[in-house]
Design a protein around this motif. Structure first.
Motif, PDB file in Angstrom:
ATOM      1  N   ALA A  27       0.822  -1.211   0.000  1.00 30.59           N
ATOM      2  CA  ALA A  27       0.000   0.000   0.000  1.00 30.59           C
ATOM      3  C   ALA A  27       0.855   1.259   0.000  1.00 30.59           C
ATOM      4  N   ALA A  28       2.045   1.186   0.628  1.00 31.61           N
ATOM      5  CA  ALA A  28       2.958   2.328   0.644  1.00 31.61           C
ATOM      6  C   ALA A  28       3.894   2.345  -0.561  1.00 31.61           C
ATOM      7  N   ALA A  29       3.698   1.397  -1.511  1.00 33.24           N
ATOM      8  CA  ALA A  29       4.537   1.288  -2.715  1.00 33.24           C
ATOM      9  C   ALA A  29       5.997   1.058  -2.362  1.00 33.24           C
ATOM     10  N   ASP A  30       6.259   0.349  -1.259  1.00 35.25           N
ATOM     11  CA  ASP A  30       7.619   0.031  -0.836  1.00 35.25           C
ATOM     12  C   ASP A  30       7.970  -1.361  -1.350  1.00 35.25           C
ATOM     13  N   THR A  31       8.489  -1.422  -2.565  1.00 39.89           N
ATOM     14  CA  THR A  31       8.776  -2.701  -3.199  1.00 39.89           C
ATOM     15  C   THR A  31       9.825  -3.490  -2.432  1.00 39.89           C
ATOM     16  N   VAL A  32      10.878  -2.831  -2.003  1.00 39.60           N
ATOM     17  CA  VAL A  32      11.983  -3.511  -1.328  1.00 39.60           C
ATOM     18  C   VAL A  32      11.505  -4.177  -0.036  1.00 39.60           C
ATOM     19  N   GLU A  33      10.742  -3.457   0.763  1.00 44.87           N
ATOM     20  CA  GLU A  33      10.255  -4.011   2.033  1.00 44.87           C
ATOM     21  C   GLU A  33       9.289  -5.167   1.793  1.00 44.87           C
ATOM     22  N   ALA A  87      -3.211   3.889   1.064  1.00 41.65           N
ATOM     23  CA  ALA A  87      -3.399   3.763  -0.386  1.00 41.65           C
ATOM     24  C   ALA A  87      -4.805   4.184  -0.763  1.00 41.65           C
ATOM     25  N   GLY A  88      -4.957   4.560  -2.030  1.00 39.34           N
ATOM     26  CA  GLY A  88      -6.267   4.923  -2.546  1.00 39.34           C
ATOM     27  C   GLY A  88      -7.079   3.702  -2.918  1.00 39.34           C
ATOM     28  N   MET A  89      -8.358   3.922  -3.199  1.00 41.00           N
ATOM     29  CA  MET A  89      -9.251   2.808  -3.494  1.00 41.00           C
ATOM     30  C   MET A  89      -8.868   2.107  -4.795  1.00 41.00           C
ATOM     31  N   GLU A  90      -8.537   2.873  -5.834  1.00 43.77           N
ATOM     32  CA  GLU A  90      -8.162   2.271  -7.114  1.00 43.77           C
ATOM     33  C   GLU A  90      -6.877   1.456  -6.984  1.00 43.77           C
ATOM     34  N   TYR A  91      -5.935   1.964  -6.195  1.00 45.06           N
ATOM     35  CA  TYR A  91      -4.676   1.249  -6.008  1.00 45.06           C
ATOM     36  C   TYR A  91      -4.908  -0.060  -5.255  1.00 45.06           C
ATOM     37  N   LEU A  92      -5.744  -0.045  -4.211  1.00 44.96           N
ATOM     38  CA  LEU A  92      -6.052  -1.274  -3.471  1.00 44.96           C
ATOM     39  C   LEU A  92      -6.778  -2.274  -4.364  1.00 44.96           C
ATOM     40  N   LEU A  93      -7.660  -1.784  -5.195  1.00 40.80           N
ATOM     41  CA  LEU A  93      -8.373  -2.681  -6.110  1.00 40.80           C
ATOM     42  C   LEU A  93      -7.420  -3.323  -7.099  1.00 40.80           C
ATOM     43  N   ARG A  94      -6.447  -2.545  -7.615  1.00 42.72           N
ATOM     44  CA  ARG A  94      -5.463  -3.089  -8.536  1.00 42.72           C
ATOM     45  C   ARG A  94      -4.589  -4.137  -7.843  1.00 42.72           C
ATOM     46  N   ALA A  95      -4.205  -3.877  -6.598  1.00 43.03           N
ATOM     47  CA  ALA A  95      -3.412  -4.855  -5.845  1.00 43.03           C
ATOM     48  C   ALA A  95      -4.213  -6.112  -5.572  1.00 43.03           C
ATOM     49  N   LEU A  96      -5.493  -5.961  -5.237  1.00 38.82           N
ATOM     50  CA  LEU A  96      -6.338  -7.129  -4.962  1.00 38.82           C
ATOM     51  C   LEU A  96      -6.496  -7.995  -6.203  1.00 38.82           C
ATOM     52  N   LYS A  97      -6.635  -7.370  -7.370  1.00 37.88           N
ATOM     53  CA  LYS A  97      -6.738  -8.138  -8.617  1.00 37.88           C
ATOM     54  C   LYS A  97      -5.443  -8.893  -8.894  1.00 37.88           C
ATOM     55  N   ALA A  98      -4.304  -8.260  -8.640  1.00 36.95           N
ATOM     56  CA  ALA A  98      -3.016  -8.899  -8.922  1.00 36.95           C
ATOM     57  C   ALA A  98      -2.803 -10.137  -8.053  1.00 36.95           C
ATOM     58  N   PHE A  99      -3.141 -10.054  -6.770  1.00 38.94           N
ATOM     59  CA  PHE A  99      -2.918 -11.191  -5.877  1.00 38.94           C
ATOM     60  C   PHE A  99      -4.037 -12.227  -5.979  1.00 38.94           C
ATOM     61  N   MET A 127       6.234 -10.974  -8.684  1.00 35.32           N
ATOM     62  CA  MET A 127       5.742 -10.264  -9.870  1.00 35.32           C
ATOM     63  C   MET A 127       4.503  -9.441  -9.538  1.00 35.32           C
ATOM     64  N   ALA A 128       3.610  -9.992  -8.702  1.00 33.93           N
ATOM     65  CA  ALA A 128       2.417  -9.238  -8.308  1.00 33.93           C
ATOM     66  C   ALA A 128       2.799  -7.999  -7.502  1.00 33.93           C
ATOM     67  N   ILE A 129       3.790  -8.142  -6.623  1.00 37.11           N
ATOM     68  CA  ILE A 129       4.236  -6.997  -5.820  1.00 37.11           C
ATOM     69  C   ILE A 129       4.819  -5.908  -6.714  1.00 37.11           C
ATOM     70  N   GLU A 137       4.491  -5.466  -9.990  1.00 40.18           N
ATOM     71  CA  GLU A 137       3.494  -4.923 -10.909  1.00 40.18           C
ATOM     72  C   GLU A 137       2.606  -3.887 -10.222  1.00 40.18           C
ATOM     73  N   THR A 138       2.256  -4.163  -8.965  1.00 42.99           N
ATOM     74  CA  THR A 138       1.365  -3.241  -8.243  1.00 42.99           C
ATOM     75  C   THR A 138       2.097  -1.981  -7.810  1.00 42.99           C
ATOM     76  N   THR A 139       3.288  -2.147  -7.222  1.00 51.64           N
ATOM     77  CA  THR A 139       3.983  -0.983  -6.675  1.00 51.64           C
ATOM     78  C   THR A 139       4.529  -0.073  -7.770  1.00 51.64           C
ATOM     79  N   LEU A 140       4.889  -0.612  -8.925  1.00 53.60           N
ATOM     80  CA  LEU A 140       5.409   0.236 -10.001  1.00 53.60           C
ATOM     81  C   LEU A 140       4.346   1.172 -10.540  1.00 53.60           C
ATOM     82  N   THR A 141       3.099   0.725 -10.549  1.00 55.08           N
ATOM     83  CA  THR A 141       2.029   1.593 -11.038  1.00 55.08           C
ATOM     84  C   THR A 141       1.848   2.807 -10.142  1.00 55.08           C
ATOM     85  N   ALA A 142       2.181   2.658  -8.852  1.00 61.01           N
ATOM     86  CA  ALA A 142       2.062   3.800  -7.940  1.00 61.01           C
ATOM     87  C   ALA A 142       3.190   4.792  -8.134  1.00 61.01           C
ATOM     88  N   ARG A 143       4.326   4.326  -8.673  1.00 61.30           N
ATOM     89  CA  ARG A 143       5.477   5.217  -8.844  1.00 61.30           C
ATOM     90  C   ARG A 143       5.440   5.977 -10.149  1.00 61.30           C
TER      91      ARG A 143
END
Length: 556
Positions: free
Chosen positions: A258-264, A321-333, A350-352, A354-360
């Protein structure tokens, strides 16, 4: 010592004991009290919701010796006890999964005509009724519609859509609903108290959620947990029994995503894999936390039954995170739930990412022209444009006209690579032909001749496979006139000119040149044979062509 599994030991024996189906049990109880029992019932719904148990209770109620209009069976008379322990001759339970042929139904139709041996009613309970073949179902139709006196049919199924409409029309239908988490939790608490199982309330809630609305599954899970643990059963022990991760790493991973922290997020996933946690189950936990966060974000928290810790984790993820971002993450997982290859972390990584890059990726704002400029600059690096290394080609002689003076060379936007390696442009983008401060379209014949080699290499993508373009590239076509939007092209050989003049090729040629020049134009094709090499050499040395004899031209 006799040992019984929980779901058999705690099977309801009265209509009031059936969990979570009060509208159905109230209707049946009223029918029993008024002595208005139907000849056939269809019980449909998910597994473990009480269909077969309700059918047995109904069979006891119509045959109870001490009923006396109360509706409920007494469970004490000889008939109730015989039905409870399965020894009653007139209560026939049939498994349609293994007795689904026409011959089996023919035997049933023959035996149904015999009167009950002991009970008042002969009751047929056919479980998994949808497994009957179509011909077998049709063979039962007449018996269901007009059964002999003192015969009741109870059909139970989990797949209503497979039942013939003609069967449903002959039965009273009752839809058993999936049990709620609260209903299952309360029943498990009652069983645990009676069986002496000391378990935390949060553990019971977790068991109820894992059962997916089936009380039978929840009772089995409770017995499995009680068998594996001794003493007081904590939430951690329940998580271990269910194969869950048992910690907050699913919630921590969701918060990192949700915080777009790919590394963590990838670091947390690596730790989960190193600990040998089942990645499929862990992914399901991540999906559940994302679902909870999304529901909290939308304000739809009425369907959530969460502990204080789970609610806190979901609220933090929803706040980050915003609603659209959470929905995109939910679809990916969620897409990974049915993934058979979850023995490695690759799919979740890959799901992580794909989701976090869209936020950046920053959104492109401004006018459409600015957006196109930003997109083009991100796709193609900017390189300095060199001046042409060779002077423009000599002007071809035109009959009865004086060749124009050769203008001074001017800078032209030529690609660094060869035309075949030029960067592709989309069908809706038109690359500029001449590079200038205003990006103006080609205005006159001189500019057109200078840019002609680059024009044929910067054709829109959807026109690059046309025969017209192939002819213009290979036939040595040259522009000789460009005035008032009318472009005249010269061809060395008449076969090429005739081919371009075909209606479809002519239309494509006009489309190509209009797109590349930046202005709409008309195209005229003429046959101009190649000049003699001696004439070219004379021109190179400074000679001028004063007149061209028509006879010589046609002879050539």
């Amino acid at each position: 010592m006799t040992f019984q599994v929980f779901f058999r030991k705690w099977r309801p024996q009265r209509l009031a004991e059936v969990v979570g189906q009060k509208p159905i049990t109230d209707t049946l109880l009223s029918a029993l009290q008024q002595n208005r029992v139907a000849q056939a019932y269809l019980f449909c719904g998910p597994r473990g919701t009480g269909k077969t148990s309700t059918g047995r209770i109904l069979a006891k109620a119509v045959n109870c010796l001490n009923n006396e209009g109360s509706g409920e069976p007494c469970n004490e008379c000889s008939m109730c006890r015989a039905i409870t322990n399965g020894s009653a001759m007139d209560i026939i339970e049939i498994d349609a999964a293994s007795n689904n042929s026409v011959d089996d139904i023919r035997v049933l139709n023959d035996r149904v005509n015999y009167s009950p041996a002991e009970a008042r009613y002969k009751v047929y309970i056919i479980d998994e009724f949808h497994m009957l073949s179509t011909s077998a179902s049709n063979a039962l139709l007449k018996t269901l519609e007009e059964p002999p006196p003192r015969v009741i049919f109870i059909l139970a199924t989990t797949e209503l859509h497979k039942i013939l409409p003609t069967i449903m029309s002959r039965c009273q239908r009752f839809d058993f609903r999936r049990l709620t988490t609260d209903d299952i939790t309360d029943k498990l608490a009652e069983i645990a108290t009676s069986e002496g199982v000391d378990i935390e309330r949060d553990g019971l809630v977790l068991l109820a959620r894992a059962a997916g609305g089936s009380l039978r599954d929840a009772e089995n899970l409770l017995q499995q947990t009680a068998t594996a643990s001794q003493g007081k059963i904590s939430l951690r022990q329940v998580q271990d029994s269910l194969g869950l991760s048992g910690d907050d790493r699913a919630a921590r991973l969701v918060r990192a995503v949700a915080a777009a922290d790919t590394v963590e997020a990838i670091r947390i996933l690596a730790g989960v894999a190193d600990d040998g946690v089942n990645l499929k189950q862990f992914n399901r936990e991540v999906v559940e936390v994302l679902r909870q966060a999304l529901l909290i974000k939308t304000g739809s928290t009425g369907s959530l039954t969460l502990s204080a810790e789970e609610l806190d984790n979901a609220r933090h993820a929803a706040a980050d995170a915003g609603m659209e971002y959470l929905l995109r993450a939910l679809k990916a997982f969620t897409a990974l739930v049915g993934n058979a290859d979850m023995h490695s972390t690759l799919a979740m990584e890959m799901a992580i990412i794909e989701t976090t890059l869209t936020a950046r990726t920053p959104p492109v704002t401004g006018a459409p022209e600015q957006q196109k400029s930003v997109t083009a600059s991100a796709r193609t690096p900017v390189r300095p444009t060199p001046a042409p290394a060779t002077p423009p080609p000599p002007v071809k002689p035109v009959p009865d006209s004086k060749p124009p003076e050769t203008p001074a060379p001017r800078p032209v936007a030529t690609p660094v690579d060869t035309p075949s390696a030029a960067p592709e442009t989309s069908a809706t983008e038109v690359a500029p032909v001449v590079e200038s401060a205003s990006n103006a379209p080609v205005a006159n014949l001189e500019e057109l001749k200078e840019a002609w080699p680059q024009i044929l290499s910067r054709v829109p993508k959807d026109l690059r496979r046309s025969p017209a373009l192939a002819i213009m590239r290979s036939a040595g076509v040259e522009p000789i006139s460009f005035e008032n939007g009318k472009l005249t092209l010269s061809f060395k050989f008449p076969i090429h000119m005739n081919k371009i003049n075909e209606p479809e090729n002519k239309r494509i040629t006009v489309k190509i040149l209009s797109a590349c020049l930046g202005v709409p134009c008309e195209v005229e094709c003429i046959h101009a044979p190649a000049a003699n090499h001696l004439v070219k050499e004379a021109q190179r040395r400074g000679a001028e062509i004063i007149n061209v004899e028509e006879e010589w031209t046609s002879h050539r």
